[in-house]
Design a protein around this motif. Structure first.
Motif, mmCIF file in Angstrom:
data_model
loop_
_atom_site.group_PDB
_atom_site.id
_atom_site.type_symbol
_atom_site.label_atom_id
_atom_site.label_comp_id
_atom_site.label_asym_id
_atom_site.label_seq_id
_atom_site.Cartn_x
_atom_site.Cartn_y
_atom_site.Cartn_z
ATOM 1 N N TRP A 84 0.823 -1.210 0.000
ATOM 2 C CA TRP A 84 0.000 0.000 0.000
ATOM 3 C C TRP A 84 0.856 1.259 0.000
ATOM 4 N N CYS A 274 -13.871 -0.119 -4.948
ATOM 5 C CA CYS A 274 -13.502 0.006 -3.542
ATOM 6 C C CYS A 274 -13.023 1.441 -3.360
ATOM 7 N N LYS A 275 -12.336 1.719 -2.289
ATOM 8 C CA LYS A 275 -11.843 3.065 -2.057
ATOM 9 C C LYS A 275 -11.035 3.541 -3.259
ATOM 10 N N GLY A 276 -11.316 4.740 -3.713
ATOM 11 C CA GLY A 276 -10.621 5.260 -4.877
ATOM 12 C C GLY A 276 -11.403 5.109 -6.165
ATOM 13 N N TYR A 277 -12.633 4.600 -6.081
ATOM 14 C CA TYR A 277 -13.406 4.361 -7.309
ATOM 15 C C TYR A 277 -13.790 5.646 -8.026
ATOM 16 N N LYS A 278 -13.691 6.786 -7.337
ATOM 17 C CA LYS A 278 -14.035 8.070 -7.971
ATOM 18 C C LYS A 278 -12.857 8.671 -8.730
ATOM 19 N N ARG A 284 -8.617 3.946 -12.190
ATOM 20 C CA ARG A 284 -9.828 3.450 -11.514
ATOM 21 C C ARG A 284 -10.197 2.050 -11.985
ATOM 22 N N ASN A 287 -8.317 -0.806 -9.644
ATOM 23 C CA ASN A 287 -8.380 -0.516 -8.207
ATOM 24 C C ASN A 287 -8.797 -1.768 -7.438
ATOM 25 N N ASN A 289 -7.317 -2.915 -4.565
ATOM 26 C CA ASN A 289 -6.909 -2.823 -3.161
ATOM 27 C C ASN A 289 -5.670 -3.684 -2.906
#
Length: 408
Positions: A84, A274-278, A284, A287, A289
């Motif tokens: 990460w 997940c987090k970061g999909y925007k 994107r 993504n 994770n």
């Protein structure tokens, strides 16, 4: 010729044998057979195996295996750091290396898992309506057709399946087939760059130009083409191009490439969120994770390996081996080539029938008696073995192959 008296014993090999340095692969003007023997030494197969099945799955050269293993050891030495964020810069270097290899922007490249994922991403993203049409010729790979069947045909979208001959006279004949299949309802053309059945190359550039004049998107399965010869994705003009890099790019397994030109990215939706999909960039689409980052960075090592040899040199070698093989079998009444001869229509995948012999029996004899691995192809009446001439194949290997085919 003398073959194996019994099935060859495929013993394990030692990856440490030999000296492997990327600098050894970079003599600018050396196109000798001795040079390609040196390239061959980077690929370590079990003893006794002649591997003509790269179109199914490629081997990673020792340099790439070692780099990937080093990334794996680094990850396990500090897992949370490198999974990460610790490798963000290295991952972007890999993206840039891939982008440069295909002459596009790094903002047009996503690092995914394989061609199947890429084709699912495209087919699921499209906002098509009942009655809309998608063109897929009859030679498409199942990973290129099933996503359209599941995500779009079930909505009432019509899949148009034109037939293409296995030995077209020229690329204009194929272009005309696509032209006749297009209607006012056509929204997408989904096509292989090179079909897996007999190695036929499809005219992506010409089809893209024709399609875009009518507002039609073009998606390309590039699994069999990428790395085999020069590809400039901007010049091809397609909207999307997806690749399994474990074939002709020789990357670690389970890594793929997804290209979308900038103006076509608006049509794409991530398969996973997940987090970061925007994120509004192409990232994107990758993504996940947690993922196997050593293999992703190993893709960068494989691109470096190919660049050390030189894409121009690889391109020329591809067609040199194709010509050498076809000349060796030409005129033999017992062997029938079932791949188009024109360089616009084929390259390093060639398919040949042993007349009067079931392909399953030919395949068995090749592996059992001669240690030759290849792919039997029975669809479209081919009854032929599919042979891959990757950069680790030498003319001596082709001599051995042709002698085995003649004996059978």
């Amino acid at each position: 010729m003398a073959g194996f008296a019994v099935a060859p014993a495929f013993a394990s090999t030692n990856l440490k044998k030999g000296n492997h340095s990327i600098s050894d692969l970079s003599p600018a003007n050396d196109d000798s057979e001795a040079y390609w023997e040196k390239v061959k030494q980077e690929f370590i197969f079990v003893d006794g195996l002649k591997y003509f099945n790269n179109a199914s799955l490629g081997s990673s050269p020792v340099l790439v295996q070692r780099a990937t293993r080093n990334f794996r050891e680094t990850l396990d030495s500090f897992p949370s750091k490198y999974m990460w964020g610790g490798w963000d810069e290295e991952k972007e270097k890999t993206r840039k290396a891939v982008a440069d290899f295909f002459s596009v922007s790094n903002e047009e490249i996503a690092l995914i898992h394989n061609t199947t994922e890429g084709m699912n991403l495209i087919a699921r993203s499209m906002d098509l309506k009942k009655g809309d049409e998608v063109i897929l010729i009859d030679h498409e790979h199942t990973s290129g057709t099933i996503p359209w069947e599941v995500w779009q045909e079930t909505k009432g979208v019509k899949l148009v399946r034109p037939n293409v001959p296995i030995l077209p006279k020229n690329k204009e004949e194929i272009i005309e087939i696509y032209k006749k299949a297009i209607t006012s309802k056509t929204k997408v053309i989904s096509m292989c760059h090179m079909v897996n059945t007999n190695g036929m190359i499809l005219p992506v550039k010409e089809v893209s130009e024709m399609a875009h004049k009518k507002g039609i998107l073009v998606a390309v399965d590039g699994a069999q083409a990428a790395g085999m010869f020069r590809i400039d994705l901007h010049d091809l003009g397609c909207d999307f191009y997806t690749v399994s890099s474990h074939k002709w790019l020789f990357s670690p397994k389970g890594v793929g490439i997804f290209y979308s030109k900038k103006e076509s990215q608006q049509y794409l939706k991530p398969l996973m969120v997940c987090k970061g999909y925007k994120d509004e960039t192409i990232r994107r689409l990758e993504n996940y994770n947690t993922r196997n980052l050593p293999e992703v960075l190993g893709l960068g090592a494989s691109i470096n390996f190919l660049n050390a040899i030189g894409l121009e040199k690889i391109h020329n070698r591809t067609y040199e081996l194709k010509k050498y093989f076809r000349n060796k079998v030409a005129g033999n009444p017992n062997l029938k080539l079932k791949t188009p001869a024109d360089d616009n229509l084929s390259a390093a995948i060639q398919v040949v029938e042993v007349i009067g012999k079931p392909v399953s029996r030919v395949k068995t004899r090749l592996i059992d008696q001669y240690g030759i691995d290849c792919r039997p192809m029975s669809s479209f009446g081919l009854n032929a073995v599919r042979l891959s001439f990757a950069i680790y194949i030498t003319k001596k290997d082709i001599d051995y192959l042709v002698s085995a085919l003649e004996s059978i």
